[in-house]
Design a protein around this motif. Structure first.
Motif, PDB file in Angstrom:
ATOM      1  N   GLY A 442       0.823  -1.195   0.000  1.00 31.86           N
ATOM      2  CA  GLY A 442       0.000   0.000   0.000  1.00 31.86           C
ATOM      3  C   GLY A 442       0.858   1.246   0.000  1.00 31.86           C
ATOM      4  N   VAL A 443       0.191   2.404   0.105  1.00 34.99           N
ATOM      5  CA  VAL A 443       0.912   3.670   0.024  1.00 34.99           C
ATOM      6  C   VAL A 443       0.145   4.721   0.823  1.00 34.99           C
ATOM      7  N   GLY A 444       0.891   5.612   1.495  1.00 34.94           N
ATOM      8  CA  GLY A 444       0.266   6.707   2.220  1.00 34.94           C
ATOM      9  C   GLY A 444      -0.214   7.787   1.266  1.00 34.94           C
ATOM     10  N   GLU A 447       2.563  10.105  -0.343  1.00 39.52           N
ATOM     11  CA  GLU A 447       3.318   9.442  -1.406  1.00 39.52           C
ATOM     12  C   GLU A 447       2.431   9.189  -2.627  1.00 39.52           C
ATOM     13  N   THR A 492      -8.693   1.480   2.638  1.00 34.31           N
ATOM     14  CA  THR A 492      -7.729   2.118   3.532  1.00 34.31           C
ATOM     15  C   THR A 492      -7.458   1.242   4.741  1.00 34.31           C
ATOM     16  N   GLU A 498      -0.243   6.871   9.339  1.00 38.63           N
ATOM     17  CA  GLU A 498      -1.005   7.631   8.357  1.00 38.63           C
ATOM     18  C   GLU A 498      -1.906   6.656   7.609  1.00 38.63           C
ATOM     19  N   THR A 500      -3.259   4.366   4.970  1.00 36.17           N
ATOM     20  CA  THR A 500      -2.539   3.680   3.898  1.00 36.17           C
ATOM     21  C   THR A 500      -3.546   3.051   2.933  1.00 36.17           C
ATOM     22  N   TYR A 501      -3.391   3.387   1.668  1.00 39.50           N
ATOM     23  CA  TYR A 501      -4.336   2.929   0.652  1.00 39.50           C
ATOM     24  C   TYR A 501      -3.751   1.732  -0.103  1.00 39.50           C
ATOM     25  N   TYR A 502      -4.612   0.782  -0.427  1.00 38.14           N
ATOM     26  CA  TYR A 502      -4.153  -0.418  -1.132  1.00 38.14           C
ATOM     27  C   TYR A 502      -5.216  -0.880  -2.124  1.00 38.14           C
TER      28      TYR A 502
END
Length: 755
Positions: A442-444, A447, A492, A498, A500-502
């Motif tokens: 995943g990613v914040g 980013e 999320t 924070e 985090t989306y995936y």
């Protein structure tokens, strides 16, 4: 960037449902911007206002009248009868009726059904007249069921209101177009109307909404509505007449071998072209289930080209159209089909009444129009380039048929290229692409926003277009895109430092990523070629690749993906040189050259290594799933190897492809396949098509569509077996499969034990 390009980039989009175009191309908003769904009154909340708005559309107040249109007249009483009479009177149709009647007469005469002696000639004449009359009646019935019936302006005004209500319930941000393109289109339409030339709109095909969006735009801009060529699988009870009245022309999905039906279609197309009536046909044939453009279908293009080449019509204006969505309504159904489930029977009522259409907010639709061009001029240019005389593209000889096929193929791929060049990358595609090209799970948000900004810059740098954000911060655009995609695709993880989306459903999300791949196909092929040495690991010296080896692998991959992507037309050597220069400029790679400037070696740059191969990996991630699918297809062919000393068995092609898909699912869940998208049914079919073109497999097809195609390995590609009956790790097919495996993601190089 040139001043012209800067001006074009600065031209704002228009939300077509809340914008008026004044005569002469002057554009001005109708007061404050608003969306049609909010401006139309609700019957429950304001019934009188609702009825008033309906009345304005039905009565045709102001622009709604659709009276002063650009183009040939439509929607008048007697339109259908005039069109039917014009089609039936076509000389080619009359000649076909006479020919078919004569053929049947010869059969009956041979069988002795016409009698003997002096009465035979009389009976023959009577029978000929009877046959021709019956054939004309059949032709008239087919024509009546086929042609669109633009009879009532009251109907089309109400249909426009109904269509915009449905559209804005689903796509609450409206339909957006480029003001520059719309002004240009109106100018072209005005010139075409004077010359009595048809505009042939050739959109890409993602959704059933495509049928509606272009009609809505043409109506709103006062351009003569096109006749929409639609498959009769959508001619559903209760909707057939409605859609016919809205501009639909019904044709069978397949009519090869039916001489009368083919001639009727050609006669109708000729009639439309001679009258200067606009036409809409989908260049891909059916809807793309994968998000990227499909290979062109040449059926309708062939009819149009025949009319121009033969001189039956003077010219036609080709207008490629791109339609992009924040979210396509049917993607869930597409996933089921691509995973092997039978395609459900078309049911437009289910589509229109689904909760997706009536309640969800799916963002916006962006429609872009390429610069229209003359088909007659295109044909002349191609004839000159190919050294073909005009008479050498007519019908009748194999050489002429070959020349015409070359023209059609060139035209089809030019249209696809034009569509790609004006396509707008939507926010959902940006987010989906970033999420599917990450190494991590995943990613914040910070980013994700940074990567979306980076991707926007890369898209523009490669000549692509990004949907206008209207100065909205990227973080807000990303958040809206995530909301449109919904928790079924992107979710999320909370409770972390924070959010985090995936990616939840990577398979479905790949539909949106695939809308971007064409912009970076050259960089991706080069990166996957260089990856064959990068994956070895070790120090920089261990990952150095000779230019000759890079070129060889890039050539192999380009041929492998020829049916999947549209490559630049300059040729591999020129394209590779440009791509090397671009990646070198971006500090992704370092290229060593000899004294003559010829590349000798290629490696990852020190800058790219320090930033964690971020850009390089992005390019690889874009097409790794397609590499996996090709590898899966090649490995599945090994299973077609017959036992020693046995005759080759012919297997049904669809059964073999189904087993290849099941094989892929098994490999994925056992860890031998990196990407579940590799079991995509359409991608596997494309791989098999390439294998057939390469002569690896021999496919036999019957003229009868009900007889399934059969497949077997070509003798030159058939592997041999050892004394234990196992396939030997040698031979052309084995080497071909290993060449694909060289570019697979690290850790995925072995052959499955089950083989």
């Amino acid at each position: 960037m040139s001043s012209t390009k800067q001006e074009a980039a600065a031209v704002p989009d228009l939300e077509i449902l809340s914008t008026t175009l004044r005569p002469g191309g002057y554009v001005q908003d109708e007061g404050p911007e608003h969306n049609v769904i909010t401006s139309y009154a609700s019957f429950r909340q304001a019934p009188l206002e609702f009825l008033k708005e309906v009345s304005l559309h039905v009565s045709g107040t102001g622009w709604r009248s659709y009276d002063d249109i650009i183009g040939q007249p439509v929607y008048y009483r007697g339109f259908s009868e005039n069109m039917k009479a014009a089609v039936m009177s076509r000389p080619m149709l009359q000649a076909r009726v006479t020919e078919l009647a004569e053929k049947r007469l010869q059969v009956e005469e041979h069988e002795g059904l016409l009698g003997v002696g002096g009465l035979k000639e009389k009976r023959k004449a009577e029978r000929r007249a009877e046959l021709e009359q019956n054939l004309k009646k059949v032709a008239a019935d087919i024509t009546d069921n086929m042609i669109c019936k633009m009879e009532s302006k009251t109907f089309i005004r109400g249909a426009y209101y109904f269509a915009t209500q449905l559209l804005t319930r689903a796509y609450h941000q409206g339909i957006h177009v480029s003001s520059e393109e719309i002004i240009r289109l109106r100018d072209v339409a005005a010139k075409a109307a004077i010359d009595k030339h048809s505009i042939i709109f050739l959109p890409c095909h993602r959704s059933h909404v495509d049928y509606v969006s272009l009609q809505v735009i043409c109506y709103r801009l006062g351009i003569s509505l096109p006749t929409v060529i639609a498959g009769d699988n959508l001619a559903l009870p209760g909707l057939k007449q409605f859609l016919q009245s809205a501009g639909a022309m019904w044709i069978r999905r397949s009519f090869a071998g039916d001489a009368l039906y083919t001639t009727i279609v050609q006669s109708y197309i000729d009639t439309l072209l001679q009258m200067g009536m606009n036409i809409e046909a989908f260049i891909e044939g059916g809807r793309s289930r994968t998000g990227k453009l499909l290979s062109p279908k040449f059926g309708i293009l062939s009819f149009v080209m025949d009319a121009v080449i033969s001189g039956r019509c003077d010219d036609a204006i080709i207008c490629p159209v791109s339609t992009q969505y924040d979210k396509v309504i049917e993607t869930e159904g597409y996933v089921s089909e691509l995973l092997g489930q039978p395609k459900p029977k078309e049911n437009l009522m289910d589509f229109l009444s689904s909760s997706s259409v009536l309640s969800l907010k799916l963002g916006r639709v962006d429609v872009r129009f390429h610069q229209p061009w003359s088909l007659k001029s295109f044909i002349a240019q191609q004839q000159a380039r190919m050294n073909i005389l005009p008479q050498q593209v007519g019908l009748g000889t194999s050489k002429n048929t070959e020349n015409k096929a070359r023209l059609l193929r060139t035209m089809g791929y030019r249209v696809l290229s034009d569509i790609n060049s004006v396509s707008v990358v939507m926010p959902t595609a940006l987010v989906g692409c970033v999420l599917l090209t990450l190494r991590g799970r995943g990613v914040g948000m910070s980013e994700l926003v940074r990567r979306v900004d980076w991707l926007c810059d890369r898209v523009r740098g490669n000549g692509g277009r990004v949907a206008h954000f209207n100065n909205i911060p990227t973080s807000d655009v990303v958040q809206r895109a995530i909301e449109v995609l919904g928790p079924g695709l992107v979710n999320t993880v909370d409770g972390l430092l924070e959010p985090t989306y995936y990616a939840v459903d990577r398979f479905q999300l790949s539909f949106y990523r695939n809308q971007i791949v064409h912009l970076f196909i050259s960089e991706s092929v080069l990166s996957l070629s260089l990856y064959t040495t990068v994956k070895r690991g070790g120090g920089p010296h261990d990952q150095l690749m000779s230019y000759a080896a890079l070129y060889k692998q890039a050539e192999f991959l380009s041929q492998l993906f020829r049916g999947e992507f549209i490559f630049p037309t300059e040729g591999l050597r020129v394209n590779l040189s440009k791509t090397l220069h671009g990646l070198e400029t971006d500090s992704v790679i370092t290229v060593s050259r000899d004294l003559d400037g010829t590349p000798t070696t290629v490696e990852l740059s020190e800058t790219e290594r320090k930033r964690g191969r971020e850009d390089f990996d992005f390019y690889c991630f874009l097409i790794w799933p397609f590499c996996e699918a090709s590898w899966l297809g090649a490995v599945s062919l090994l299973a077609l190897t017959p036992p020693e000393n046995t005759t080759d068995a012919l297997l049904q092609l669809n059964h073999v492809q189904d087993m290849a898909q099941l094989f892929g699912k098994t490999l994925y869940h056992q860890g031998d396949l990196s990407y579940f998208e590799a079991v995509n049914k359409e991608t596997l079919k494309n791989a098999y098509q390439r294998f057939e073109e390469e002569g690896i497999i021999l496919v036999s097809r019957s003229r009868d569509s009900k007889v399934p195609a059969t497949i077997k390995l070509s003798p030159q590609w058939t592997p041999s077996r050892n004394e234990l009956g196992a396939i030997k790790a040698e031979g052309r097919l084995w080497d071909f499969t290993e060449s694909i495996a060289l570019s697979r993601r690290e850790g995925q190089v072995k052959f499955p034990d089950m083989l």
